[in-house]
Design a protein around this motif. Structure first.
Motif, PDB file in Angstrom:
ATOM      1  N   ASP A 188      36.356  20.879  49.601  1.00 33.68           N
ATOM      2  CA  ASP A 188      35.591  19.630  49.763  1.00 33.68           C
ATOM      3  C   ASP A 188      35.804  18.967  51.116  1.00 33.68           C
ATOM      4  O   ASP A 188      35.969  17.749  51.198  1.00 33.68           O
ATOM      5  CB  ASP A 188      35.949  18.629  48.643  1.00 33.68           C
ATOM      6  N   GLY A 189      35.852  19.755  52.177  1.00 33.69           N
ATOM      7  CA  GLY A 189      36.010  19.199  53.519  1.00 33.69           C
ATOM      8  C   GLY A 189      37.440  18.846  53.887  1.00 33.69           C
ATOM      9  O   GLY A 189      37.714  18.347  54.967  1.00 33.69           O
ATOM     10  N   ILE A 190      38.371  19.095  52.978  1.00 37.95           N
ATOM     11  CA  ILE A 190      39.791  18.845  53.241  1.00 37.95           C
ATOM     12  C   ILE A 190      40.423  20.178  53.625  1.00 37.95           C
ATOM     13  O   ILE A 190      40.188  21.193  52.972  1.00 37.95           O
ATOM     14  CB  ILE A 190      40.513  18.293  51.977  1.00 37.95           C
ATOM     15  N   THR A 191      41.231  20.182  54.673  1.00 36.58           N
ATOM     16  CA  THR A 191      41.933  21.397  55.078  1.00 36.58           C
ATOM     17  C   THR A 191      43.279  21.431  54.358  1.00 36.58           C
ATOM     18  O   THR A 191      44.074  20.498  54.482  1.00 36.58           O
ATOM     19  CB  THR A 191      42.161  21.410  56.596  1.00 36.58           C
ATOM     20  N   ILE A 192      43.505  22.494  53.607  1.00 37.01           N
ATOM     21  CA  ILE A 192      44.778  22.632  52.879  1.00 37.01           C
ATOM     22  C   ILE A 192      45.573  23.755  53.524  1.00 37.01           C
ATOM     23  O   ILE A 192      45.075  24.866  53.698  1.00 37.01           O
ATOM     24  CB  ILE A 192      44.537  22.930  51.386  1.00 37.01           C
ATOM     25  N   LEU A 193      46.806  23.430  53.897  1.00 36.05           N
ATOM     26  CA  LEU A 193      47.728  24.436  54.424  1.00 36.05           C
ATOM     27  C   LEU A 193      48.716  24.773  53.314  1.00 36.05           C
ATOM     28  O   LEU A 193      49.489  23.910  52.890  1.00 36.05           O
ATOM     29  CB  LEU A 193      48.496  23.905  55.640  1.00 36.05           C
ATOM     30  N   ASP A 194      48.653  26.001  52.815  1.00 32.93           N
ATOM     31  CA  ASP A 194      49.609  26.455  51.807  1.00 32.93           C
ATOM     32  C   ASP A 194      50.801  27.055  52.539  1.00 32.93           C
ATOM     33  O   ASP A 194      50.696  28.110  53.153  1.00 32.93           O
ATOM     34  CB  ASP A 194      48.970  27.516  50.905  1.00 32.93           C
ATOM     35  N   LEU A 195      51.925  26.370  52.471  1.00 28.99           N
ATOM     36  CA  LEU A 195      53.137  26.824  53.159  1.00 28.99           C
ATOM     37  C   LEU A 195      54.069  27.472  52.147  1.00 28.99           C
ATOM     38  O   LEU A 195      54.165  27.015  51.009  1.00 28.99           O
ATOM     39  CB  LEU A 195      53.857  25.647  53.818  1.00 28.99           C
ATOM     40  N   SER A 196      54.759  28.513  52.568  1.00 25.15           N
ATOM     41  CA  SER A 196      55.796  29.070  51.707  1.00 25.15           C
ATOM     42  C   SER A 196      56.944  29.569  52.570  1.00 25.15           C
ATOM     43  O   SER A 196      56.752  29.935  53.724  1.00 25.15           O
ATOM     44  CB  SER A 196      55.238  30.198  50.832  1.00 25.15           C
ATOM     45  N   GLY A 197      58.121  29.535  51.987  1.00 26.10           N
ATOM     46  CA  GLY A 197      59.320  29.950  52.718  1.00 26.10           C
ATOM     47  C   GLY A 197      60.145  28.753  53.148  1.00 26.10           C
ATOM     48  O   GLY A 197      60.298  27.795  52.413  1.00 26.10           O
ATOM     49  N   ARG A 198      60.646  28.816  54.372  1.00 21.27           N
ATOM     50  CA  ARG A 198      61.552  27.783  54.889  1.00 21.27           C
ATOM     51  C   ARG A 198      60.975  27.166  56.159  1.00 21.27           C
ATOM     52  O   ARG A 198      60.525  27.889  57.032  1.00 21.27           O
ATOM     53  CB  ARG A 198      62.907  28.415  55.208  1.00 21.27           C
ATOM     54  N   ILE A 199      60.999  25.842  56.220  1.00 19.56           N
ATOM     55  CA  ILE A 199      60.587  25.160  57.447  1.00 19.56           C
ATOM     56  C   ILE A 199      61.875  24.780  58.159  1.00 19.56           C
ATOM     57  O   ILE A 199      62.532  23.799  57.805  1.00 19.56           O
ATOM     58  CB  ILE A 199      59.734  23.908  57.147  1.00 19.56           C
ATOM     59  N   VAL A 208      57.693  26.000  49.343  1.00 19.23           N
ATOM     60  CA  VAL A 208      58.702  25.779  50.386  1.00 19.23           C
ATOM     61  C   VAL A 208      60.022  25.488  49.693  1.00 19.23           C
ATOM     62  O   VAL A 208      60.146  24.527  48.953  1.00 19.23           O
ATOM     63  CB  VAL A 208      58.308  24.599  51.317  1.00 19.23           C
ATOM     64  N   ASN A 209      61.006  26.358  49.920  1.00 23.02           N
ATOM     65  CA  ASN A 209      62.270  26.195  49.209  1.00 23.02           C
ATOM     66  C   ASN A 209      63.359  25.525  50.049  1.00 23.02           C
ATOM     67  O   ASN A 209      64.402  25.178  49.527  1.00 23.02           O
ATOM     68  CB  ASN A 209      62.766  27.540  48.665  1.00 23.02           C
ATOM     69  N   TYR A 210      63.102  25.335  51.343  1.00 21.77           N
ATOM     70  CA  TYR A 210      64.133  24.715  52.180  1.00 21.77           C
ATOM     71  C   TYR A 210      63.502  24.123  53.436  1.00 21.77           C
ATOM     72  O   TYR A 210      62.631  24.732  54.055  1.00 21.77           O
ATOM     73  CB  TYR A 210      65.190  25.757  52.570  1.00 21.77           C
ATOM     74  N   ILE A 211      63.938  22.922  53.772  1.00 20.82           N
ATOM     75  CA  ILE A 211      63.532  22.289  55.032  1.00 20.82           C
ATOM     76  C   ILE A 211      64.801  21.748  55.687  1.00 20.82           C
ATOM     77  O   ILE A 211      65.565  21.026  55.043  1.00 20.82           O
ATOM     78  CB  ILE A 211      62.562  21.103  54.792  1.00 20.82           C
ATOM     79  N   ASP A 212      65.032  22.113  56.954  1.00 22.14           N
ATOM     80  CA  ASP A 212      66.191  21.558  57.656  1.00 22.14           C
ATOM     81  C   ASP A 212      65.748  20.335  58.458  1.00 22.14           C
ATOM     82  O   ASP A 212      64.600  19.902  58.370  1.00 22.14           O
ATOM     83  CB  ASP A 212      66.894  22.614  58.521  1.00 22.14           C
ATOM     84  N   SER A 213      66.662  19.780  59.243  1.00 22.09           N
ATOM     85  CA  SER A 213      66.350  18.543  59.961  1.00 22.09           C
ATOM     86  C   SER A 213      65.212  18.724  60.964  1.00 22.09           C
ATOM     87  O   SER A 213      64.369  17.843  61.124  1.00 22.09           O
ATOM     88  CB  SER A 213      67.595  17.989  60.664  1.00 22.09           C
ATOM     89  N   SER A 214      65.140  19.886  61.608  1.00 22.12           N
ATOM     90  CA  SER A 214      64.036  20.085  62.549  1.00 22.12           C
ATOM     91  C   SER A 214      62.723  20.273  61.795  1.00 22.12           C
ATOM     92  O   SER A 214      61.660  19.880  62.277  1.00 22.12           O
ATOM     93  CB  SER A 214      64.307  21.267  63.487  1.00 22.12           C
ATOM     94  N   GLY A 215      62.788  20.848  60.608  1.00 22.65           N
ATOM     95  CA  GLY A 215      61.602  20.969  59.764  1.00 22.65           C
ATOM     96  C   GLY A 215      61.089  19.605  59.349  1.00 22.65           C
ATOM     97  O   GLY A 215      59.879  19.346  59.347  1.00 22.65           O
TER      98      GLY A 215
END
Length: 116
Positions: free
Chosen positions: A11-22, A53-60
């Motif tokens: 519907d005109g919205i861009t969805i980014l499916d992220l997986s893994g670690r940022i 997304v199972n992990y995000i560090d401070s830079s993520g």
């Protein structure tokens, strides 16, 4: 495990499916580049699906804030979707939960954009 990123439109919205670690390095750079590219193409309603997304560090975390600022400065909106418990707790602890518009359901998130 590095981060993977899939882009789709609903519907005109861009969805980014992220997986893994940022995390510092590849994951955060990949996210930054994707956001910059979308904004440069005029896509300003962006939903980050963080369900895998199972992990995000401070830079993520910094990248998420940077992405939010980039989109906001371009006159758009960035929302977060499907936070895992770990990521949800991280945003609560850092008080970033109050900065981001966080949704648990994709249909609700998509309709929240058009409501504005």
């Amino acid at each position: 495990m590095s981060m993977t990123l899939q882009t789709r439109q609903v519907d005109g919205i861009t969805i980014l499916d992220l997986s893994g670690r940022i995390v510092l390095g590849e994951g955060s750079v990949q996210l930054r580049d994707a956001i910059k590219e979308l904004v440069s193409k005029g896509q300003k309603h962006i939903l980050l699906n963080l369900g895998d997304v199972n992990y995000i560090d401070s830079s993520g975390l910094g990248e998420l804030v940077s992405a939010y600022t980039t989109v906001k400065n371009a006159g758009g909106e960035l929302k977060l979707l499907n936070l895992t418990k770990k990521v949800h707790d991280l945003l609560q602890i850092t008080k970033l939960y109050t900065v981001f518009d966080v949704k648990d359901d994709e249909a609700t998130a998509v309709s929240a954009f058009s409501a504005k």
